[in-house]
Design a protein around this motif. Structure first.
Motif, mmCIF file in Angstrom:
data_model
loop_
_atom_site.group_PDB
_atom_site.id
_atom_site.type_symbol
_atom_site.label_atom_id
_atom_site.label_comp_id
_atom_site.label_asym_id
_atom_site.label_seq_id
_atom_site.Cartn_x
_atom_site.Cartn_y
_atom_site.Cartn_z
ATOM 1 N N ALA A 437 -80.810 -26.578 -61.899
ATOM 2 C CA ALA A 437 -82.008 -27.315 -62.309
ATOM 3 C C ALA A 437 -82.040 -27.566 -63.812
ATOM 4 O O ALA A 437 -82.696 -28.511 -64.265
ATOM 5 N N THR A 438 -81.318 -26.756 -64.584
ATOM 6 C CA THR A 438 -81.336 -26.899 -66.043
ATOM 7 C C THR A 438 -80.251 -27.843 -66.549
ATOM 8 O O THR A 438 -80.511 -28.712 -67.395
ATOM 9 N N PHE A 439 -79.035 -27.710 -66.042
ATOM 10 C CA PHE A 439 -77.903 -28.478 -66.569
ATOM 11 C C PHE A 439 -77.174 -29.284 -65.504
ATOM 12 O O PHE A 439 -76.126 -29.860 -65.801
ATOM 13 N N GLY A 440 -77.643 -29.307 -64.275
ATOM 14 C CA GLY A 440 -76.982 -30.078 -63.239
ATOM 15 C C GLY A 440 -75.694 -29.418 -62.779
ATOM 16 O O GLY A 440 -75.546 -28.192 -62.779
ATOM 17 N N LEU A 441 -74.723 -30.269 -62.387
ATOM 18 C CA LEU A 441 -73.447 -29.752 -61.921
ATOM 19 C C LEU A 441 -72.703 -29.003 -63.017
ATOM 20 O O LEU A 441 -71.908 -28.101 -62.724
ATOM 21 N N TYR A 442 -72.918 -29.391 -64.292
ATOM 22 C CA TYR A 442 -72.269 -28.683 -65.395
ATOM 23 C C TYR A 442 -72.762 -27.228 -65.464
ATOM 24 O O TYR A 442 -71.979 -26.295 -65.653
ATOM 25 N N LEU A 444 -74.079 -25.557 -62.958
ATOM 26 C CA LEU A 444 -73.620 -24.870 -61.764
ATOM 27 C C LEU A 444 -72.147 -24.485 -61.890
ATOM 28 O O LEU A 444 -71.749 -23.372 -61.533
ATOM 29 N N GLY A 445 -71.341 -25.407 -62.424
ATOM 30 C CA GLY A 445 -69.932 -25.088 -62.620
ATOM 31 C C GLY A 445 -69.734 -23.954 -63.611
ATOM 32 O O GLY A 445 -68.889 -23.067 -63.401
ATOM 33 N N LEU A 446 -70.527 -23.968 -64.692
ATOM 34 C CA LEU A 446 -70.440 -22.879 -65.663
ATOM 35 C C LEU A 446 -70.844 -21.558 -65.037
ATOM 36 O O LEU A 446 -70.213 -20.513 -65.280
#
Length: 531
Positions: A437-442, A444-446
């Motif tokens: 919800a904060t950074f999107g897929l980036y 989630l990937g992190l």
């Protein structure tokens, strides 16, 4: 104001006295004159009569054993004047121990604290007036739960029995499966107040000596007044209590313990709990079940793949939905995006808040279903989820697509066979949702990268948690994501058992020999051609 000071637990250091009445008074004082303390006094021995006392705790000792093999035997010899010759109390003590008592185990006790501990452990104590020794008789009993089917690890195939709360029963269930003199059981007592019996079980010659020494050292370092269950020991001996991942496997199935200790692991049994600790444990173990080894290898491998997919859906399923709708709608097919957007018309909350409400509601329903009486708990969980989900969609609080995502995630979580791993994934799911919800897929990937790096850094009693993937041990992959046929499981895990890694013969000569195979084929052909 009152000032409270920490006080030491009172202990009794006096020895066993020669006078019976004094010993009985000291026992009553040490135990607080409990109502369940049973004392039977009588006289025996000729020509001089000696006072004898039988002491036990009601509920901890088996009254039938005491009555038939202790009191009855002693009372029979009271009237047999020709066989009772000892004049001194010490002679009578030896005579009783060697000729009268017919219970399984009899021990000579000279220490006062050991006598009290034996009494509180269910043994029956015999004291003779004029002698400062006691006899401990093995007459443990009382009401115990019967062996039933496993509740947390059910299986369609395989044994239908699980551990109970009695330590001796649990170790016997494993001994029934491993009839080897190399099977070792070491007993110890932990907890300054509870004096809980703990048993270590392993196979000598297979277990790694360094692993065994490490387990014993960590158990010896436990300094607690009470050991109320296996979870207390787990939190004392784990490598890292900050990680959400479980690093010790818990099981209630004897066949699981059998398989694990034959691979070189150590099992820890705790009296009073049906849960046994298996250590060390690695990540892939928590996706395996005992049923995998009772099914054909193709289907067992397919079920492991389903569990892995369910694990991934539980961990990142809602996070992917949040990330796609919030930051990356261009990655969603256009017809599906139009339907999802139409469903969200009139929803007052962002996708993250909507998912958070639904996930939290489902966790509440799950906990309520567990805590409520079994007769209505399951019905309340199912009806509550249906009613609340339908009402929330009708009221415009959440979209129907979000209900589908949360329900699918909940169903996927039930594919994880071990509850400790399920609990860890349930917690990590909320962290992944926040990152998505904060950074999107980036984000989630992190989060996934950090989680994998953290998992790689974990060890369980010196064994890397992601073994055999990190470090890579290709020889051990045959029983990880897939389950190879039994003849090909010819070696034990390299890092677990470093003494005897080979456990089967060669697989080069599997199947019938060529001459035998040809002879059998020719015979079948002749039989089929006969009229």
């Amino acid at each position: 104001m009152y000032k409270f000071e920490e006080t030491e637990i009172p202990s009794t250091d006096q020895g066993i006295m020669a006078h019976l009445d004094e010993n009985l008074a000291n026992i009553k004082e040490a135990l607080g004159n409990p109502g369940d303390l049973a004392i039977r006094e009588f006289k025996m021995g000729k020509p001089s009569l000696h006072k004898v006392a039988i002491i036990y705790i009601n509920g901890l000792a088996d009254k039938m054993i005491i009555g038939s093999f202790v009191i009855e035997r002693l009372m029979e010899n009271v009237h047999d004047s020709e066989n009772i010759h000892p004049k001194e109390p010490s002679e009578l003590f030896t005579y009783i121990k060697e000729n009268i008592l017919t219970v399984g185990t009899v021990e000579d006790i000279t220490d006062w604290n050991k006598m009290l501990l034996s009494l509180l452990s269910g043994q029956t104590i015999l004291l003779i007036d004029g002698y400062n020794h006691a006899i401990g008789c093995s007459a443990q009993g009382g009401e115990l739960r019967a062996i039933t089917e496993p509740t947390t690890e059910p299986a369609v195939r395989g044994p239908k029995e699980s551990f109970v709360e009695a330590l001796i029963t649990n170790t016997a269930m494993v001994r029934h499966r491993i009839k080897s003199p190399n099977l070792r059981v070491e007993m110890m007592k932990l907890g300054k107040v509870t004096q809980t019996e703990v048993a270590l079980m392993y196979v000598n010659g297979i277990v790694n000596d360094k692993l065994l020494a490490e387990v014993k050292e960590r158990l010896d370092k436990i300094e607690a007044d009470e050991i109320v269950g296996s979870n207390t020991i787990e939190e004392w001996i784990i490598d890292d209590f900050w990680t959400p991942w479980p690093t010790i496997l818990k099981t209630e199935r004897p066949d699981v313990v059998q398989g694990e200790i034959q691979e070189g692991r150590v099992a820890v049994f705790v009296d009073g709990t049906p849960t046994t600790l298996i250590l060390p444990a690695i990540w892939i173990q928590f996706l395996h079940t005992a049923e995998d080894y009772y099914l054909r290898w193709q289907f067992a491998s397919f079920l492991r793949f389903i569990r892995l997919v369910g694990f991934l859906i539980t961990l990142i399923g809602p996070s992917l939905f949040i990330a796609f709708l919030t930051y990356h709608p261009e990655l969603i097919p256009t017809p599906l995006l139009i339907n999802l957007t139409a469903q969200r018309q009139g929803i007052p909350f962002p996708v993250f808040i909507e998912a958070l409400i639904m996930e939290f509601t489902f966790e509440v329903l799950r906990e309520a279903g567990i805590r409520m009486p079994r007769q209505i708990g399951q019905a309340v969980s199912i009806v509550g989820a249906l009613v609340l989900g339908e009402a929330a969609v009708s009221a415009g609080i959440v979209s129907s697509s979000m209900v589908i995502v949360v329900a699918g995630t909940a169903i996927a979580s039930f594919t994880i066979p071990h509850a400790t791993m399920t609990d860890a994934v349930r917690l990590l799911r909320f962290l992944m949702m926040i990152l998505a919800a904060t950074f999107g897929l980036y984000g989630l990937g992190l989060g996934v990268i950090v989680l994998v790096a953290h998992t790689c850094s974990i060890r369980s009693f010196g064994i890397p948690y992601l073994t055999p993937f990190a470090p890579i041990i290709l020889a051990d992959w045959k029983d990880t994501l897939v389950r190879a046929p039994k003849p090909f499981l010819s070696t034990r895990p390299r890092l677990i058992s470093q003494l005897r890694t080979k456990r089967t013969g060669t697989t080069q000569n599997l199947g019938p020999s060529s001459r035998e195979h040809q002879t059998t084929n020719n015979q079948l052909k002749r039989d089929s051609n006969e009229p």
